[in-house]
Design an enzyme around this catalytic site. Structure first.
Site, PDB file in Angstrom:
ATOM      1  N   GLY A 132       0.796  -1.234  -0.132  1.00  0.00           N
ATOM      2  CA  GLY A 132       0.139   0.134   0.041  1.00  0.00           C
ATOM      3  C   GLY A 132       0.838   1.316   0.045  1.00  0.00           C
ATOM      4  O   GLY A 132       2.112   1.199   0.259  1.00  0.00           O
ATOM      5  N   CYS A 139       5.336  -6.037   1.585  1.00  0.00           N
ATOM      6  CA  CYS A 139       5.800  -4.804   1.739  1.00  0.00           C
ATOM      7  C   CYS A 139       4.881  -3.952   2.693  1.00  0.00           C
ATOM      8  O   CYS A 139       5.526  -3.986   3.610  1.00  0.00           O
ATOM      9  CB  CYS A 139       5.113  -4.026   0.048  1.00  0.00           C
ATOM     10  SG  CYS A 139       6.071  -2.607  -0.059  1.00  0.00           S
ATOM     11  N   TYR A 140       4.003  -2.894   2.262  1.00  0.00           N
ATOM     12  CA  TYR A 140       3.432  -2.380   3.394  1.00  0.00           C
ATOM     13  C   TYR A 140       2.944  -3.409   4.468  1.00  0.00           C
ATOM     14  O   TYR A 140       3.028  -3.018   5.776  1.00  0.00           O
ATOM     15  CB  TYR A 140       2.242  -1.403   2.606  1.00  0.00           C
ATOM     16  CG  TYR A 140       1.388  -0.820   4.018  1.00  0.00           C
ATOM     17  CD1 TYR A 140       1.874   0.465   4.594  1.00  0.00           C
ATOM     18  CD2 TYR A 140       0.305  -1.266   4.706  1.00  0.00           C
ATOM     19  CE1 TYR A 140       1.291   0.931   5.638  1.00  0.00           C
ATOM     20  CE2 TYR A 140      -0.436  -0.617   5.854  1.00  0.00           C
ATOM     21  CZ  TYR A 140       0.174   0.520   6.101  1.00  0.00           C
ATOM     22  OH  TYR A 140      -0.434   1.323   7.194  1.00  0.00           O
ATOM     23  N   HIS A 168       8.060  -8.036  -3.796  1.00  0.00           N
ATOM     24  CA  HIS A 168       6.769  -8.419  -4.075  1.00  0.00           C
ATOM     25  C   HIS A 168       6.706  -9.616  -4.925  1.00  0.00           C
ATOM     26  O   HIS A 168       7.255  -9.719  -5.888  1.00  0.00           O
ATOM     27  CB  HIS A 168       6.272  -7.195  -5.275  1.00  0.00           C
ATOM     28  CG  HIS A 168       5.708  -6.073  -4.503  1.00  0.00           C
ATOM     29  ND1 HIS A 168       4.555  -5.713  -3.966  1.00  0.00           N
ATOM     30  CD2 HIS A 168       6.545  -4.909  -4.141  1.00  0.00           C
ATOM     31  CE1 HIS A 168       4.528  -4.723  -3.425  1.00  0.00           C
ATOM     32  NE2 HIS A 168       5.523  -4.286  -3.374  1.00  0.00           N
ATOM     33  N   GLU A 207       4.515 -11.467  -6.022  1.00  0.00           N
ATOM     34  CA  GLU A 207       3.488 -11.702  -6.795  1.00  0.00           C
ATOM     35  C   GLU A 207       3.820 -11.141  -8.390  1.00  0.00           C
ATOM     36  O   GLU A 207       3.152 -11.718  -9.128  1.00  0.00           O
ATOM     37  CB  GLU A 207       2.136 -10.899  -6.227  1.00  0.00           C
ATOM     38  CG  GLU A 207       2.091  -9.479  -6.210  1.00  0.00           C
ATOM     39  CD  GLU A 207       2.913  -8.665  -4.755  1.00  0.00           C
ATOM     40  OE1 GLU A 207       3.711  -9.594  -4.308  1.00  0.00           O
ATOM     41  OE2 GLU A 207       2.551  -7.572  -4.660  1.00  0.00           O
ATOM     42  N   SER A 231     -24.109  -8.151 -24.605  1.00  0.00           N
ATOM     43  CA  SER A 231     -23.285  -7.548 -25.669  1.00  0.00           C
ATOM     44  C   SER A 231     -22.701  -8.276 -26.660  1.00  0.00           C
ATOM     45  O   SER A 231     -22.197  -7.958 -27.752  1.00  0.00           O
ATOM     46  CB  SER A 231     -22.403  -6.466 -25.102  1.00  0.00           C
ATOM     47  OG  SER A 231     -20.991  -7.123 -24.839  1.00  0.00           O
ATOM     48  N   ASP A 285     -16.950 -11.143 -21.542  1.00  0.00           N
ATOM     49  CA  ASP A 285     -17.553 -10.956 -20.269  1.00  0.00           C
ATOM     50  C   ASP A 285     -19.101 -11.117 -20.008  1.00  0.00           C
ATOM     51  O   ASP A 285     -19.729 -11.900 -19.008  1.00  0.00           O
ATOM     52  CB  ASP A 285     -17.024  -9.795 -19.483  1.00  0.00           C
ATOM     53  CG  ASP A 285     -15.525  -9.652 -19.684  1.00  0.00           C
ATOM     54  OD1 ASP A 285     -14.914 -10.598 -19.909  1.00  0.00           O
ATOM     55  OD2 ASP A 285     -14.998  -8.464 -19.699  1.00  0.00           O
ATOM     56  N   SER A 286     -19.796 -10.426 -20.798  1.00  0.00           N
ATOM     57  CA  SER A 286     -21.266 -10.585 -20.611  1.00  0.00           C
ATOM     58  C   SER A 286     -21.788 -11.846 -20.733  1.00  0.00           C
ATOM     59  O   SER A 286     -22.947 -12.419 -20.449  1.00  0.00           O
ATOM     60  CB  SER A 286     -22.060  -9.408 -21.053  1.00  0.00           C
ATOM     61  OG  SER A 286     -21.928  -9.370 -22.561  1.00  0.00           O
ATOM     62  N   LYS A 320      -9.122 -11.721 -16.843  1.00  0.00           N
ATOM     63  CA  LYS A 320      -9.604 -12.144 -18.302  1.00  0.00           C
ATOM     64  C   LYS A 320      -9.370 -13.409 -18.811  1.00  0.00           C
ATOM     65  O   LYS A 320     -10.539 -14.361 -19.215  1.00  0.00           O
ATOM     66  CB  LYS A 320      -8.971 -11.131 -19.378  1.00  0.00           C
ATOM     67  CG  LYS A 320      -9.687 -11.141 -20.789  1.00  0.00           C
ATOM     68  CD  LYS A 320     -11.065 -10.555 -20.608  1.00  0.00           C
ATOM     69  CE  LYS A 320     -11.661 -10.081 -21.942  1.00  0.00           C
ATOM     70  NZ  LYS A 320     -12.791  -9.234 -21.839  1.00  0.00           N
TER      71      LYS A 320
END
Ligand code: XMP
Length: 527
Positions: free
Chosen positions: A54, A81-82, A180, A182, A234, A238-239, A380
């Site tokens: 953060g 980290c933070y 980090h 990640e 759409s 995703d939809s 995604k």
């Protein structure tokens, strides 16, 4: 209770990646604001908790703090980290501004190598390029550092300028990394996460996309009961995935509204209808609204790109509104929001959501109890895996991004029905040729490619006649995040084939150009 890891968000920029790394260990993971109550944490019964990074200093005014009760739950905690500095600070260590900030790839020396760091830094020299056997490269980004570790903690890694790159109290299950693990640049980040999730936390790692689909369907059923659900479909990935998930869960209680605004790619409206309509594989209430003329009328004479976007967005909302009114009272609204769309405030406020259809948002008039966002925790590629699991066709699951305002922003200047036809035809030719070349192994598929219609007309000669027609621009980019992009190096043979076909087959086009501009300074779209 499903095996899970809880990520507490302290506002860092890589938080979504942490969740992803955990899921790569086949363990379910959710990210919540750090303010999540102890009672809620207990209800989730996580096997482990991760504090994210953060932007704050632990000793700054109003800096976010973890509830001290967390350390008494008997659940392993990993601070990053933070999160690492916070753990040190809250458990009696000392955090200060480092004499030298560290940023970027950093060689970290391991001072232990067991437990959470098992197997790290022992690999071939090539991992670090260093002669030392116990080093690894991790990504650092900090100005504060842990100066003194709390009682009963030991230092397990350091760098030339950071005395505590990692610390642990293995007995209590508390671990902290200044780096980090990640981010992709941390070469052995995956090992570290596996060590924490599967080793320290003792997870079995049995979570897969099919279990996500199954458990999501169950929880949607519980939530929805016999209520009515509405989805703006759409035809995008995703939809579509969200709609099919909902349809599997609540069947005919779901109604999908597909607005064909006349700015879709060639035959796209029919393709969406073929998949989701009455003849399709899903037994759902599907409403296709053919609103093409209405959009063309609204766009008449408008040339400014932003005005076009606004008009398309507003018109979409109006059409959707009218359909929703016809359906009657709706209890739930489905949005295909995915993780990158979610802006986690991380500071105790609720998350801000990007408007789903991305053409200006959905109406808030609809009288619904709740928004359902089944894909909110997925990236995604995970959404794609979910789509395949649900049996959606591959061409839909792997389709390239297509903006909500559609061809409206791929036509420079005024949008007319005739121009839409031109760009649809040229685009279809281009995509078909790329598909052939990719299938023949002559090139890799670019991440995004399409034809746009410039507003430029020029003199040409076809047969014995003078022409004065439009130029079509071909665009193809390679990019991983669509924030920056490079023009794709397409085979000349492809470009000349596409050019010839477009000129021969599409009326009112007498020139084809290829856009070599990167992003920045260009954008991917032409608008
Ligand atoms: P630009 O043109 O800004 O586009 O470089 C970056 C990526 O975003 C897509 N794009 C949109 N996607 N709604 C969307 O969902 C939109 O309004 C929109 N505008 C641009 C674009 O296709 C590219 O992938």
């Amino acid at each position: 209770m499903r095996e899970n890891i809880l990520v507490l968000d302290f506002g860092g920029q890589y938080n979504q990646l942490i969740a992803r790394r955990v899921r790569e260990c086949n363990v379910y993971c959710e990210v919540h604001p750090y303010t999540l109550s102890i009672d809620d944490i207990k209800k989730m019964a996580p096997s482990g908790i991760i504090f994210t990074g953060g932007p704050n200093s632990v000793y700054g005014e109003d800096s976010p703090q973890a509830d001290l009760e967390i350390y008494k739950l008997g659940i392993p905690v990993l601070g990053i980290c933070y999160g690492a500095q916070l753990m040190a600070h809250q458990l009696g260590g000392k955090v200060a501004t480092a004499p030298v900030s560290e940023y970027g790839h950093t060689e970290v020396t391991l001072d232990g190598g067991m437990g959470i760091l098992a197997g790290v830094g022992l690999g071939p020299k090539s991992v670090t390029g260093s002669d030392l056997a116990n080093t690894s490269v991790f990504w650092m980004s900090h100005t504060d550092y842990i100066q003194e570790v709390p009682e009963n903690f030991k230092i397990t890694a350091h760098t030339p300028v950071c005395p505590v790159a990692a610390m642990e109290n293995a007995e209590k299950g508390f671990y902290a990394f200044q780096f980090h693990p990640e981010v992709m640049h941390s070469k052995e980040g995956k090992t570290v996460f596996e060590n924490f999730v599967l080793g320290v936390c003792g997870c079995k790692g049995e979570w897969k996309m099919d279990s996500f689909v199954e458990s999501t369907i169950t929880s949607i059923r519980e939530k929805v009961g016999d209520g009515k659900v509405l989805c703006a479909l759409s035809g995008g990935v995703d939809s579509s995935v969200a709609a099919v998930l909902l349809s599997k869960a609540v069947g005919k209680q779901l109604t999908c509204v597909f607005v064909d605004h006349g700015l879709l790619r060639k035959d796209e409206g029919d393709q969406v209808e073929a998949i989701f309509g009455p003849e399709g594989a899903y037994d759902l209430n599907f409403i296709r609204v053919n609103a093409q003329q209405r959009f063309y009328d609204a766009l008449k004479g408008v040339t400014d790109p932003e005005s076009k976007r606004k008009i398309i967005g507003e018109e979409f909302i109006r059409v959707f509104e009218e359909e929703a009114k016809k359906i009657g009272r709706v209890d739930f609204l489905v949005q295909g929001t995915i993780y990158p769309d979610v802006i986690e405030s991380g500071l105790g406020k609720s998350a801000v959501i990007k408007s789903h259809h991305n053409v200006g948002g959905l109406p808030d008039f609809v009288d619904f109890k709740e928004i359902i966002e089944p894909l909110r925790m997925l990236f995604k590629d995970e959404v794609r895996a979910c789509g395949l699991e649900l049996g959606l066709p591959e061409h839909l699951v792997f389709r390239q991004p297509f903006p909500g305002p559609g061809l409206g922003i791929r036509i420079i200047g005024e949008v007319t029905e005739e121009k839409v036809k031109i760009v649809q035809e040229a685009d279809a030719i281009y995509r078909a040729c790329v598909a052939d070349f990719v299938a023949e192994g002559k090139m890799e598929e670019p991440n995004q490619y399409f034809a746009a219609l410039t507003n430029m007309r020029s003199v040409g000669v076809m047969g014995d006649f003078r022409t004065y027609d439009y130029a079509v621009a071909l665009r193809a980019v390679t990019t991983s995040d669509f924030m920056t992009a490079e023009a794709a190096n397409l085979p000349w043979e492809l470009l000349s084939k596409v050019t010839t076909k477009i000129i021969n087959e599409v009326q009112h086009v007498n020139r084809v150009i290829y856009d070599l501009t990167g992003k920045p300074p260009g954008t991917i779209e032409w608008e």
